[in-house]
Scaffold this motif. Structure first.
Motif, PDB file in Angstrom:
ATOM      1  N   VAL A  70       0.839  -1.207   0.000  1.00 23.99           N
ATOM      2  CA  VAL A  70       0.000   0.000   0.000  1.00 23.99           C
ATOM      3  C   VAL A  70       0.868   1.248   0.000  1.00 23.99           C
ATOM      4  O   VAL A  70       0.596   2.219  -0.720  1.00 23.99           O
ATOM      5  CB  VAL A  70      -0.947  -0.024   1.226  1.00 23.99           C
ATOM      6  N   ARG A  71       1.930   1.263   0.787  1.00 18.74           N
ATOM      7  CA  ARG A  71       2.788   2.440   0.848  1.00 18.74           C
ATOM      8  C   ARG A  71       3.530   2.651  -0.470  1.00 18.74           C
ATOM      9  O   ARG A  71       3.752   3.795  -0.888  1.00 18.74           O
ATOM     10  CB  ARG A  71       3.776   2.296   2.001  1.00 18.74           C
ATOM     11  N   MET A  72       3.929   1.564  -1.138  1.00 17.48           N
ATOM     12  CA  MET A  72       4.582   1.702  -2.448  1.00 17.48           C
ATOM     13  C   MET A  72       3.619   2.300  -3.463  1.00 17.48           C
ATOM     14  O   MET A  72       3.992   3.166  -4.261  1.00 17.48           O
ATOM     15  CB  MET A  72       5.087   0.335  -2.924  1.00 17.48           C
ATOM     16  N   ALA A  73       2.347   1.854  -3.429  1.00 19.10           N
ATOM     17  CA  ALA A  73       1.355   2.416  -4.344  1.00 19.10           C
ATOM     18  C   ALA A  73       1.100   3.878  -4.038  1.00 19.10           C
ATOM     19  O   ALA A  73       0.899   4.698  -4.955  1.00 19.10           O
ATOM     20  CB  ALA A  73       0.049   1.620  -4.245  1.00 19.10           C
ATOM     21  N   GLY A 133      -3.263  -8.498  12.192  1.00 12.87           N
ATOM     22  CA  GLY A 133      -2.565  -7.440  12.909  1.00 12.87           C
ATOM     23  C   GLY A 133      -2.951  -6.039  12.512  1.00 12.87           C
ATOM     24  O   GLY A 133      -2.752  -5.098  13.278  1.00 12.87           O
ATOM     25  N   LEU A 134      -3.508  -5.848  11.304  1.00 14.52           N
ATOM     26  CA  LEU A 134      -3.797  -4.493  10.834  1.00 14.52           C
ATOM     27  C   LEU A 134      -5.092  -3.942  11.413  1.00 14.52           C
ATOM     28  O   LEU A 134      -5.191  -2.746  11.696  1.00 14.52           O
ATOM     29  CB  LEU A 134      -3.865  -4.475   9.303  1.00 14.52           C
ATOM     30  N   VAL A 135      -6.090  -4.814  11.584  1.00 10.83           N
ATOM     31  CA  VAL A 135      -7.392  -4.349  12.074  1.00 10.83           C
ATOM     32  C   VAL A 135      -7.271  -3.769  13.478  1.00 10.83           C
ATOM     33  O   VAL A 135      -7.907  -2.765  13.810  1.00 10.83           O
ATOM     34  CB  VAL A 135      -8.410  -5.509  12.049  1.00 10.83           C
ATOM     35  N   ASP A 136      -6.428  -4.375  14.312  1.00  7.96           N
ATOM     36  CA  ASP A 136      -6.308  -3.933  15.711  1.00  7.96           C
ATOM     37  C   ASP A 136      -5.629  -2.569  15.835  1.00  7.96           C
ATOM     38  O   ASP A 136      -5.760  -1.908  16.880  1.00  7.96           O
ATOM     39  CB  ASP A 136      -5.515  -4.958  16.520  1.00  7.96           C
ATOM     40  N   TRP A 137      -4.930  -2.126  14.787  1.00  8.12           N
ATOM     41  CA  TRP A 137      -4.172  -0.877  14.874  1.00  8.12           C
ATOM     42  C   TRP A 137      -4.811   0.251  14.070  1.00  8.12           C
ATOM     43  O   TRP A 137      -4.198   1.302  13.881  1.00  8.12           O
ATOM     44  CB  TRP A 137      -2.736  -1.111  14.378  1.00  8.12           C
ATOM     45  N   MET A 138      -6.041   0.078  13.646  1.00  9.32           N
ATOM     46  CA  MET A 138      -6.683   1.115  12.832  1.00  9.32           C
ATOM     47  C   MET A 138      -6.985   2.359  13.667  1.00  9.32           C
ATOM     48  O   MET A 138      -7.520   2.263  14.777  1.00  9.32           O
ATOM     49  CB  MET A 138      -7.978   0.591  12.196  1.00  9.32           C
ATOM     50  N   GLY A 179      -7.888   2.021   3.551  1.00  7.79           N
ATOM     51  CA  GLY A 179      -8.050   3.465   3.665  1.00  7.79           C
ATOM     52  C   GLY A 179      -7.355   4.034   4.876  1.00  7.79           C
ATOM     53  O   GLY A 179      -6.785   5.125   4.835  1.00  7.79           O
ATOM     54  N   ASP A 180      -7.380   3.294   5.980  1.00  9.25           N
ATOM     55  CA  ASP A 180      -6.702   3.746   7.193  1.00  9.25           C
ATOM     56  C   ASP A 180      -5.192   3.797   6.989  1.00  9.25           C
ATOM     57  O   ASP A 180      -4.528   4.727   7.477  1.00  9.25           O
ATOM     58  CB  ASP A 180      -7.047   2.806   8.345  1.00  9.25           C
ATOM     59  N   LEU A 181      -4.638   2.837   6.274  1.00  9.71           N
ATOM     60  CA  LEU A 181      -3.197   2.858   5.984  1.00  9.71           C
ATOM     61  C   LEU A 181      -2.823   4.081   5.142  1.00  9.71           C
ATOM     62  O   LEU A 181      -1.794   4.726   5.387  1.00  9.71           O
ATOM     63  CB  LEU A 181      -2.791   1.582   5.247  1.00  9.71           C
ATOM     64  N   LEU A 182      -3.662   4.416   4.165  1.00  4.26           N
ATOM     65  CA  LEU A 182      -3.368   5.544   3.280  1.00  4.26           C
ATOM     66  C   LEU A 182      -3.587   6.893   3.961  1.00  4.26           C
ATOM     67  O   LEU A 182      -3.048   7.905   3.511  1.00  4.26           O
ATOM     68  CB  LEU A 182      -4.233   5.450   2.023  1.00  4.26           C
ATOM     69  N   ALA A 183      -4.413   6.919   5.026  1.00  8.56           N
ATOM     70  CA  ALA A 183      -4.645   8.172   5.757  1.00  8.56           C
ATOM     71  C   ALA A 183      -3.815   8.243   7.028  1.00  8.56           C
ATOM     72  O   ALA A 183      -4.017   9.137   7.851  1.00  8.56           O
ATOM     73  CB  ALA A 183      -6.127   8.289   6.108  1.00  8.56           C
ATOM     74  N   SER A 184      -2.879   7.336   7.191  1.00 11.12           N
ATOM     75  CA  SER A 184      -2.090   7.255   8.409  1.00 11.12           C
ATOM     76  C   SER A 184      -1.216   8.488   8.592  1.00 11.12           C
ATOM     77  O   SER A 184      -0.699   9.063   7.633  1.00 11.12           O
ATOM     78  CB  SER A 184      -1.216   5.998   8.389  1.00 11.12           C
ATOM     79  N   LYS A 185      -1.024   8.868   9.855  1.00 13.32           N
ATOM     80  CA  LYS A 185      -0.157  10.005  10.169  1.00 13.32           C
ATOM     81  C   LYS A 185       1.305   9.680   9.891  1.00 13.32           C
ATOM     82  O   LYS A 185       2.113  10.585   9.655  1.00 13.32           O
ATOM     83  CB  LYS A 185      -0.334  10.379  11.649  1.00 13.32           C
ATOM     84  N   GLU A 186       1.643   8.379   9.925  1.00 15.80           N
ATOM     85  CA  GLU A 186       3.037   7.986   9.701  1.00 15.80           C
ATOM     86  C   GLU A 186       3.404   7.921   8.221  1.00 15.80           C
ATOM     87  O   GLU A 186       4.579   7.788   7.873  1.00 15.80           O
ATOM     88  CB  GLU A 186       3.301   6.616  10.338  1.00 15.80           C
ATOM     89  N   VAL A 234      -6.702  10.133  -0.486  1.00 18.39           N
ATOM     90  CA  VAL A 234      -7.387   8.858  -0.665  1.00 18.39           C
ATOM     91  C   VAL A 234      -8.889   9.082  -0.625  1.00 18.39           C
ATOM     92  O   VAL A 234      -9.403   9.845   0.187  1.00 18.39           O
ATOM     93  CB  VAL A 234      -6.955   7.836   0.412  1.00 18.39           C
ATOM     94  N   LEU A 235      -9.586   8.408  -1.546  1.00 18.30           N
ATOM     95  CA  LEU A 235     -11.048   8.387  -1.572  1.00 18.30           C
ATOM     96  C   LEU A 235     -11.484   6.963  -1.243  1.00 18.30           C
ATOM     97  O   LEU A 235     -11.250   6.039  -2.024  1.00 18.30           O
ATOM     98  CB  LEU A 235     -11.578   8.814  -2.945  1.00 18.30           C
ATOM     99  N   VAL A 236     -12.107   6.800  -0.070  1.00 10.58           N
ATOM    100  CA  VAL A 236     -12.579   5.490   0.370  1.00 10.58           C
ATOM    101  C   VAL A 236     -14.052   5.357  -0.019  1.00 10.58           C
ATOM    102  O   VAL A 236     -14.873   6.213   0.327  1.00 10.58           O
ATOM    103  CB  VAL A 236     -12.404   5.310   1.884  1.00 10.58           C
ATOM    104  N   VAL A 237     -14.381   4.273  -0.720  1.00  3.25           N
ATOM    105  CA  VAL A 237     -15.700   4.128  -1.328  1.00  3.25           C
ATOM    106  C   VAL A 237     -16.450   2.967  -0.694  1.00  3.25           C
ATOM    107  O   VAL A 237     -15.873   1.898  -0.443  1.00  3.25           O
ATOM    108  CB  VAL A 237     -15.570   3.897  -2.852  1.00  3.25           C
TER     109      VAL A 237
END
Length: 801
Positions: free
Chosen positions: A738-741, A763-768, A777-784, A791-794
């Motif tokens: 996702v970060r590469m994209a 592991g990803l759901v628990d850190w959203m 969408g949460d990965l693409l809107a991450s502060k890190e 990002v447009l989440v549909v």
């Protein structure tokens, strides 16, 4: 014996001459503390302030204790206020009798509590009048007028026809034959009226003020309230003329006419003047706020002096105050919390604690006809409200709800009942029974309405409203939501990607019909209002700098894309937890295919994280649950490339991550609209788990392949389109891909939800941080995330059941 009596401590503390209040022996305001007298600590209740503090504390302890249990079954808090009053009445604690002789022989210990209760009811009723939107309440049309007239007139006329039924059977020891018809007249009048403040409070508690049903109920009650006011004046005049004197009756009638004229020609213009002289964005001067409150209190004192219900003057002044900012919102911000959470519960409890349930049982035979009259007029008014609703072709379920709301009783009805008791127009047994009736009515009726009315039912069974199922020549109808000024640029940038000039490839394509909804947190109104921005808009509203900026920006966008784009603008004043209903109603009425709303996460111009708006996120979660069409949540980081300049030939890189499922189908459909823009370069990346699914059972897998095959066959030869597939195993691999994209694109379009078996998200759901955006969408809107990709989440329209 005499010596021991002389040595015994006095019952009350010794007061110096300076502390004695003349005319009230053994009376003082404040004590020296609970340990003033060790042997008789209750002596502190002989002081006015500790006694009042004890009374108020006891009221709130019982309210909280009652509501701890009642809230689990959905009973409104208003019932807890009344229940606390009954518990403090003669049947249990008898607080009135306990306090009556505590201060002195000639000063009632309940006087201070009564004063607080009266003032609290004046404040609350005044604010309800201020918050009521007058234009929406008195909306023209036959339907609310006919229903209001039918429910009031039929109930009043038919009920009065039974007033003298078996009047000769009334026990003279219970009530004199001269006063018995008056008591029945009071009962019929209370049953016939539906008071605007009471219904407004109910609609607000039910959280349906911006629904069509809520607005209709408010409008009906407004006209019914007008008839009730006229009836009250007539009944009061006749009663005073007959039982007091013609001179007093004429004086009271003239006084009310004068009050109405003063409110119309002095108080309302003065309030409007305050609104006009207050600069935009500035708060109203405190002098004006306190002056307005004192005017309401003075009006209540005025109506009390001239033998009318004390809250009438306050409500009339409140209705004269312009609703909304700056004056209405300032009054709400200053006094709403105190009046609603402190004064209002005290007022209800004090009125209720005068009831004697044991006395009702002893006088049951005497009030049996009154009980029958209440039940008869209840059924009569329900029918008189229900039948006109059916005549005007309202659905049966909504007609039942309207009829129930018209029979709702609340705090102003309690004031009428108490006023009748104080004027000896009601016996104490009938007074208590009517209090019990209001308690049962207020507890059961809202619960039934909640069970019958579900705002989401409006969207059940309708056709598909999404982008995927649009025909090639259909218009793309989009509703864009704006909460803050910084939302404007991101929305326009996204809409520019969706719009494209007409050419041979898309000459048959429909236009993009944009509906812009500016959402403003409701201040100073009891129910929302939707304002269209056209020639009919209020001049003061159009002078608002933010609204002007919004209108200018979208008008410029329309001019740049003339022939392919249309824009309509609205402003919705709404309560924050009801904004989703305003959005859904407008989307439903305009037949939109997609709602696009900001994510609530704010970024600085350099792309760094600033803050999260919890209110916007809450609205988005509600939209995802109830929307009548597809939803797009835009997290805009303000990348400069999203702004297309027609003079330049820059390219905006748009990427789509496809995992599978309905939401990803919708994401691809939106990307196909953007692909028609020559400035857009589209890249579709399919994430695969590496495991072959069971194709015979997984029909979504077949649709996934069909959607992608159609996309590839359509744009196979296009230079600004590419398609790749990646095998992803495990949560860390998903994050890396996702970060590469994100680094390779300016805008990413992703679906919100996916099948759990389609990819391993361990592991990803628990850190959203933003669950409303989904995992990707949460990965693409991450502060890190260092890249400034938007990002447009549909989420595709879901069928409500």
């Amino acid at each position: 014996m005499a010596d021991s009596a002389a040595l015994a401590p006095p019952l009350w503390p010794t007061l110096s001459n300076e502390k004695v209040c003349y005319g009230a022996a053994n009376f003082n305001i404040s004590s020296f503390g609970i340990l003033e007298t060790y042997k008789t600590p209750s002596v502190i209740f002989g002081y006015a302030l500790p006694l009042l503090e004890m009374q108020i504390s006891l009221i709130f302890v019982l309210i909280v204790s009652s509501h701890m249990f009642l809230r689990f079954i959905g009973i409104p808090q208003f019932v807890s206020y009344m229940l606390a009053g009954f518990l403090l009445g003669p049947q249990l604690i008898d607080l009135v009798d306990f306090s009556s002789d505590r201060l002195s022989l000639d000063l009632d210990g309940n006087a201070a509590l009564e004063g607080v209760a009266k003032f609290g009811m004046i404040m609350f009723t005044f604010l309800m009048g201020v918050k009521t939107n007058k234009r929406a309440a008195f909306q023209t049309g036959k339907r609310p007028i006919v229903i209001a007239v039918s429910s009031f007139v039929l109930t009043m006329v038919t009920g009065m026809a039974f007033r003298n039924f078996r009047i000769d059977k009334v026990d003279p020891l219970y009530m004199s034959l001269r006063l018995a018809p008056t008591e029945r007249t009071v009962i019929v009048s209370i049953q016939a009226i539906t008071l605007l403040p009471v219904v407004t409070h109910l609609i607000h508690e039910l959280k349906i003020p911006n629904s069509e049903l809520g607005r209709l109920a408010i409008s009906i009650s407004a006209f019914n309230d007008l008839l009730a006011f006229i009836n009250l004046m007539c009944v009061s005049y006749i009663g005073t003329y007959r039982y007091v004197s013609p001179r007093t009756a004429n004086r009271d009638a003239a006084a009310m006419v004068i009050l109405v004229l003063v409110i119309i020609f002095i108080i309302r213009p003065a309030a409007q003047r305050i609104v006009n002289i207050t600069p935009e964005g500035k708060s109203v001067r405190k002098l004006y706020l306190y002056g307005t409150i004192m005017t309401a209190v003075a009006a209540s004192s005025y109506t009390t002096f001239f033998n009318q219900i004390h809250v009438l003057g306050a409500f009339m002044v409140g209705m004269a105050i312009p609703d909304g900012p700056p004056l209405g919102s300032a009054l709400e911000a200053k006094f709403e919390s105190l009046a609603t959470n402190v004064f209002f519960p005290i007022s209800i409890a004090v009125m209720t604690m005068k009831g004697d349930i044991i006395g009702v049982l002893y006088a049951f035979d005497d009030i049996s006809f009154n009980i029958f009259l209440v039940g008869f007029t209840l059924v009569l008014k329900w029918t008189a409200s229900f039948v006109p609703c059916l005549i005007f072709k309202l659905p049966t379920r909504e007609s039942i709800i309207i009829a129930m709301i018209m029979n709702y009783k609340g705090f102003v009805d309690l004031c009428f009942i108490e006023g009748a008791l104080n004027k000896w127009n009601l016996s104490h047994a009938t007074y208590t029974f009517l209090m019990m009736y209001v308690l049962v009515n207020a507890g059961i009726l809202p619960t039934i309405v909640k069970a019958l009315y579900d705002p989401k039912r409006k969207y059940i069974g309708y056709v598909k409203r999404d982008v995927m199922h649009l025909k090639s020549n259909s218009d793309l109808k989009i509703l864009t939501c704006l909460h803050r000024p910084d939302n404007i640029s991101g929305m326009i940038s996204l809409l520019q990607l969706l719009s494209s000039p007409l050419n041979n490839e898309n000459k048959d394509k429909g236009v993009i019909a944009v509906t812009v909804l500016h959402l403003v947190k409701l201040a100073g109104r009891a129910f929302p209002i939707l304002v269209p921005h056209d020639k009919r808009s209020k001049p003061r509203l159009l002078q608002n700098s933010y609204i002007q900026t919004m209108m200018l920006a979208f008008n410029e966008f329309q001019q740049e894309n003339i022939g392919t784009t249309t824009v309509n603008s609205f402003t919705a004043f709404s309560i924050d937890n009801l904004m989703d209903q305003d959005i859904c109603n407008l989307a439903f009425d305009h037949l939109t295919s997609m709602i696009i709303t900001p994510s609530g996460r704010k970024w600085s111009p350099d792309g760094s994280y600033e803050s999260d708006d919890v209110m916007i996120r809450r609205v988005n979660m509600s939209l995802l649950d109830r929307a009548p069409c597809s939803i797009g949540v835009l997290n805009n980081r303000g990348h400069r490339k999203l702004k297309i300049n027609k003079r330049s030939k820059g390219t905006v890189k748009v990427g789509v991550i496809f995992i599978g499922g309905k939401d990803d189908w919708e994401a691809v459909s939106i990307a196909k609209w953007m692909r028609q823009n020559p400035s857009v370069r589209l890249t579709v990346i399919r994430f695969l788990s590496g495991q072959e699914p069971d194709k015979s059972k997984n029909w979504e897998y077949l649709v996934d392949n069909e959607v992608l095959n159609d996309l590839k066959s359509t744009y196979a030869s296009a230079e600004n389109f590419s398609y790749t597939e990646k095998i992803i195993k495990g949560g860390p691999a998903v994050t890396t891909a996702v970060r590469m994209a994100a680094e390779e694109n300016d805008l990413m379009i992703v679906g919100r939800d996916h099948d759990e078996d389609s990819l391993d998200y361990s592991g990803l759901v628990d850190w959203m941080e933003l669950p409303e955006l989904g995992v990707i969408g949460d990965l693409l809107a991450s502060k890190e995330l260092e890249t400034r990709v938007s990002v447009l989440v549909v989420k595709q329209q879901q069928q409500h059941e």
